[in-house]
Design an enzyme around this catalytic site. Structure first.
Site, PDB file in Angstrom:
ATOM      1  N   TRP A 101      32.565  17.257   9.465  1.00  0.00           N
ATOM      2  CA  TRP A 101      32.287  18.057   8.264  1.00  0.00           C
ATOM      3  C   TRP A 101      32.802  17.349   7.032  1.00  0.00           C
ATOM      4  O   TRP A 101      32.165  17.381   5.975  1.00  0.00           O
ATOM      5  CB  TRP A 101      32.879  19.460   8.395  1.00  0.00           C
ATOM      6  CG  TRP A 101      32.196  20.274   9.448  1.00  0.00           C
ATOM      7  CD1 TRP A 101      32.757  20.791  10.579  1.00  0.00           C
ATOM      8  CD2 TRP A 101      30.808  20.659   9.490  1.00  0.00           C
ATOM      9  NE1 TRP A 101      31.804  21.467  11.310  1.00  0.00           N
ATOM     10  CE2 TRP A 101      30.611  21.394  10.669  1.00  0.00           C
ATOM     11  CE3 TRP A 101      29.720  20.446   8.641  1.00  0.00           C
ATOM     12  CZ2 TRP A 101      29.364  21.931  11.024  1.00  0.00           C
ATOM     13  CZ3 TRP A 101      28.481  20.976   8.989  1.00  0.00           C
ATOM     14  CH2 TRP A 101      28.315  21.698  10.161  1.00  0.00           C
ATOM     15  N   ASP A 168      37.986  22.463   2.137  1.00  0.00           N
ATOM     16  CA  ASP A 168      37.063  23.184   3.018  1.00  0.00           C
ATOM     17  C   ASP A 168      37.909  23.880   4.089  1.00  0.00           C
ATOM     18  O   ASP A 168      38.446  23.247   4.988  1.00  0.00           O
ATOM     19  CB  ASP A 168      36.094  22.178   3.654  1.00  0.00           C
ATOM     20  CG  ASP A 168      35.125  22.832   4.646  1.00  0.00           C
ATOM     21  OD1 ASP A 168      35.239  24.044   4.894  1.00  0.00           O
ATOM     22  OD2 ASP A 168      34.263  22.094   5.166  1.00  0.00           O
ATOM     23  N   LYS A 192      33.031  31.771  10.466  1.00  0.00           N
ATOM     24  CA  LYS A 192      34.025  31.350  11.449  1.00  0.00           C
ATOM     25  C   LYS A 192      35.147  32.378  11.570  1.00  0.00           C
ATOM     26  O   LYS A 192      35.551  32.741  12.656  1.00  0.00           O
ATOM     27  CB  LYS A 192      34.630  29.989  11.075  1.00  0.00           C
ATOM     28  CG  LYS A 192      33.603  28.895  10.766  1.00  0.00           C
ATOM     29  CD  LYS A 192      33.066  28.204  11.979  1.00  0.00           C
ATOM     30  CE  LYS A 192      31.881  27.282  11.783  1.00  0.00           C
ATOM     31  NZ  LYS A 192      31.889  26.362  10.682  1.00  0.00           N
TER      32      LYS A 192
HETATM   33  C1  LIG Z   1      30.970  25.220  10.183  1.00  0.00           C
HETATM   34  C2  LIG Z   1      31.600  24.341   9.173  1.00  0.00           C
HETATM   35  C3  LIG Z   1      30.887  23.848   8.059  1.00  0.00           C
HETATM   36  C4  LIG Z   1      29.418  24.125   7.850  1.00  0.00           C
HETATM   37  O1  LIG Z   1      29.261  25.404   7.392  1.00  0.00           O
HETATM   38  P1  LIG Z   1      27.839  25.983   6.944  1.00  0.00           P
HETATM   39  O2  LIG Z   1      28.242  27.308   6.388  1.00  0.00           O
HETATM   40  O3  LIG Z   1      26.974  26.054   8.170  1.00  0.00           O
HETATM   41  O4  LIG Z   1      27.277  25.084   5.916  1.00  0.00           O
HETATM   42  C5  LIG Z   1      31.562  23.084   7.139  1.00  0.00           C
HETATM   43  N1  LIG Z   1      32.870  22.791   7.296  1.00  0.00           N
HETATM   44  C6  LIG Z   1      33.578  23.229   8.344  1.00  0.00           C
HETATM   45  C7  LIG Z   1      35.030  22.879   8.465  1.00  0.00           C
HETATM   46  C8  LIG Z   1      32.964  24.016   9.317  1.00  0.00           C
HETATM   47  O5  LIG Z   1      33.684  24.459  10.377  1.00  0.00           O
END
Ligand SMILES: *Cc1c(COP(=O)(O)O)cnc(C)c1O
Length: 351
Positions: A101, A168, A192
């Site tokens: 990511w 993030d 998540k």
């Molecule tokens: C799942 C995830 C993403 C992607 O998220 P989307 O909402 O599908 O764009 C980005 N960063 C991390 C750390 C993730 O776990």
């Protein structure tokens, strides 16, 4: 029978959230209307949005210098919005490459200026968090991923730097006490640890905006969303409502510090079994292990069929590892009860 859901995302939410959300689909707050059919400009929904935004700040202990937004586009759109709003024309940003990511964020950042990757564990299959780097004042911002959902690693410390830190937190938001005021931008896809897919939480420190001179398209401009109280266009109404229910559940169960204590106990239970059982091994180094995603593999592949049959028979779902890594991944997010982790541990012991 309700399964023990170890899925990485979309993922488990508190049972209470499922129940209240179901009720709101049938009749929201006694209005005689479903949450799915009311205007986002109704006073009932504006109250939902305002309570959700306020509760995020309260749980994170942030002051009025921060604003909370619920946007669409997932964390992936934040890979674009963060550099669009923070990187000057011809500017530079520092990124930490701690997983897939993070690498996806780097790819987007490069479309806006120079990206310096100040640390990377890619060559070691992202099995640890890169350390021993500095972030100087020549950068417009520093980007990192607090929890690497696929590899099961988690940043325990964040660098001291004068430039805004963009983080993030998709897979460990609200899971542990952090000094959230060290960040310029925090973002997280809801699916998540907070709600269903469709909403993305963005927490912005206001004074870092408006410095790039770029002409930012309306939807991608944080300042515009802030000026409209996160209601520039139709927000993801149901996803925001479910996120509010989760935030209320966190608060009513002792806030982030109590969630952290529960998460540490669950993680210890599972890692202790992996460490003491010769049939299992972690993908990541011990000091960087995640309390949210536990990525591991069988040391004896001949046991695969028996293990897979045993966890499925125990009512466990979503244990397969990410397709890029293989093995297994137990996602033990905030809403996962320790009893479900115990079921998995019992299966591992029985092998
Ligand atoms: C799942 C995830 C993403 C992607 O998220 P989307 O909402 O599908 O764009 C980005 N960063 C991390 C750390 C993730 O776990």
């Amino acid at each position: 029978m309700k399964k023990h859901n170890f899925s990485a995302g979309p993922s488990i939410l508190p049972q209470e959230v499922f129940e209240k959300a179901s009720q709101a689909v049938l009749d929201f707050n006694g209005m005689g209307l479903s949450i799915l059919e009311i205007s986002h400009r109704s006073k009932e929904f504006i109250a939902v949005m305002e309570e959700a935004r306020a509760l995020v700040k309260k749980l994170m202990k942030l002051g009025d210098d921060y604003e909370v937004l619920f946007l669409q586009g997932g964390a992936s759109l934040q890979f674009v919005m963060a550099p669009f709003n923070l990187m000057k024309e011809g500017g530079k940003a520092a990124y930490l490459d701690s997983g897939s990511w993070a690498a996806a964020a780097i790819k987007e950042g490069k479309k806006f200026g120079t990206v310096d990757v100040v640390g990377s564990s890619k060559e070691e299959k992202y099995s640890f968090i890169p350390k021993d780097y500095t972030v100087g004042t020549e950068y417009d911002f520093f980007h990192c991923t607090s929890n690497n959902t696929i590899y099961g690693t988690q940043m325990k410390d964040f660098p001291k730097t004068e430039v805004p830190i963009v983080c993030d937190m998709s897979s460990d938001i609200f899971s542990r006490e952090i000094d959230f005021s060290q960040f310029g931008i925090i973002y997280a896809g809801a699916q998540k640890n907070m709600g269903p897919s469709g909403a993305t939480l963005v927490v912005v420190k206001k004074d870092i905006l408006g410095k790039t001179g770029r002409n930012i398209p309306s939807y991608l401009d944080y300042s515009l969303h802030i000026s409209k109280d996160s209601m520039f266009n139709t927000p993801p109404v149901f996803a925001v409502y479910c996120s509010l229910l989760t935030l209320q559940w966190i608060e009513n169960n002792g806030g982030i510090s109590a969630a952290e204590a529960r998460n540490n106990a669950k993680a210890k239970l599972l890692y202790d079994e992996i460490d003491s059982n010769p049939l299992f091994e972690c993908f990541s180094v011990p000091e960087d292990r995640s309390t949210m995603n536990v990525s591991f593999y069988l040391t004896d592949e001949s046991k695969k069929e028996a293990f897979d049959a045993a966890w499925k028979a125990a009512g466990i779902s979503g244990l397969n590892g990410h397709r890029s890594l293989g093995g297994y991944r137990a996602s033990i997010y905030n809403a996962m009860p320790i009893e479900s982790v115990q079921v998995l541990v019992d299966v591992m012991k029985s092998l």
